[in-house]
Write a protein that holds these residues in place. Structure first.
Motif, PDB file in Angstrom:
ATOM      1  N   LEU A  79       0.812  -1.204   0.066  1.00  0.00           N
ATOM      2  CA  LEU A  79       0.100   0.121   0.010  1.00  0.00           C
ATOM      3  C   LEU A  79       1.012   1.367  -0.144  1.00  0.00           C
ATOM      4  O   LEU A  79       2.017   1.176   0.300  1.00  0.00           O
ATOM      5  N   ARG A  80       0.380   2.137  -0.237  1.00  0.00           N
ATOM      6  CA  ARG A  80       1.083   3.641  -0.335  1.00  0.00           C
ATOM      7  C   ARG A  80       1.150   4.306   1.219  1.00  0.00           C
ATOM      8  O   ARG A  80       0.748   5.523   1.186  1.00  0.00           O
ATOM      9  N   ILE A  81       0.950   3.443   2.240  1.00  0.00           N
ATOM     10  CA  ILE A  81       1.182   3.822   3.526  1.00  0.00           C
ATOM     11  C   ILE A  81       2.575   3.475   4.083  1.00  0.00           C
ATOM     12  O   ILE A  81       3.024   2.207   4.187  1.00  0.00           O
ATOM     13  N   SER A  82       3.560   4.352   4.276  1.00  0.00           N
ATOM     14  CA  SER A  82       5.137   4.001   4.607  1.00  0.00           C
ATOM     15  C   SER A  82       4.995   3.537   6.206  1.00  0.00           C
ATOM     16  O   SER A  82       4.195   4.051   7.087  1.00  0.00           O
ATOM     17  N   VAL A  83       6.092   2.829   6.710  1.00  0.00           N
ATOM     18  CA  VAL A  83       6.222   2.230   8.016  1.00  0.00           C
ATOM     19  C   VAL A  83       6.479   3.859   8.564  1.00  0.00           C
ATOM     20  O   VAL A  83       5.857   3.902   9.734  1.00  0.00           O
ATOM     21  N   GLY A  84       7.124   4.917   8.266  1.00  0.00           N
ATOM     22  CA  GLY A  84       7.327   6.209   8.695  1.00  0.00           C
ATOM     23  C   GLY A  84       5.976   6.901   8.826  1.00  0.00           C
ATOM     24  O   GLY A  84       6.170   7.700   9.865  1.00  0.00           O
ATOM     25  N   LEU A 103      -6.087  -0.868   6.542  1.00  0.00           N
ATOM     26  CA  LEU A 103      -4.939  -1.282   7.423  1.00  0.00           C
ATOM     27  C   LEU A 103      -5.470  -2.107   8.714  1.00  0.00           C
ATOM     28  O   LEU A 103      -6.637  -2.140   8.974  1.00  0.00           O
ATOM     29  N   GLU A 104      -4.674  -3.078   8.894  1.00  0.00           N
ATOM     30  CA  GLU A 104      -4.989  -4.098   9.869  1.00  0.00           C
ATOM     31  C   GLU A 104      -3.952  -3.548  11.317  1.00  0.00           C
ATOM     32  O   GLU A 104      -3.121  -3.333  11.253  1.00  0.00           O
TER      33      GLU A 104
END
Length: 80
Positions: free
Chosen positions: A25-30, A52-53
């Motif tokens: 997904l276009r959700i980074s860890v940062g 997200l989960e």
């Protein structure tokens, strides 16, 4: 401490400049770590990003912690 497998963290040079992301997904860890640092709870993050989960968030935090434990190149101010 046991070695943890980060099966929800993906890296693709063509996505977000190769930053570690959650399940492609276009959700980074940062981004997730920054949301926590800003005071958002897991519940709020999951409400704002329903795709997200909970395990995505746990792995993002664990991945960030693992990096912090194993990286020494950050330019930090020395303690007084």
């Amino acid at each position: 401490m046991t070695t943890r497998r980060f099966d929800r963290i993906t890296v693709d040079p063509a996505q977000l400049g190769g930053k570690p992301c959650i399940r492609g997904l276009r959700i980074s860890v940062g981004m997730i770590v920054e949301m926590f640092a800003a005071g958002k709870s897991t519940e709020v993050i999951l409400d704002e990003y329903p795709y997200l989960e909970g395990e995505d968030i746990r792995q993002a935090l664990a991945y960030s912690a693992a990096l912090a434990e194993n990286e020494y190149h950050l330019d930090l101010r020395p303690t007084a």
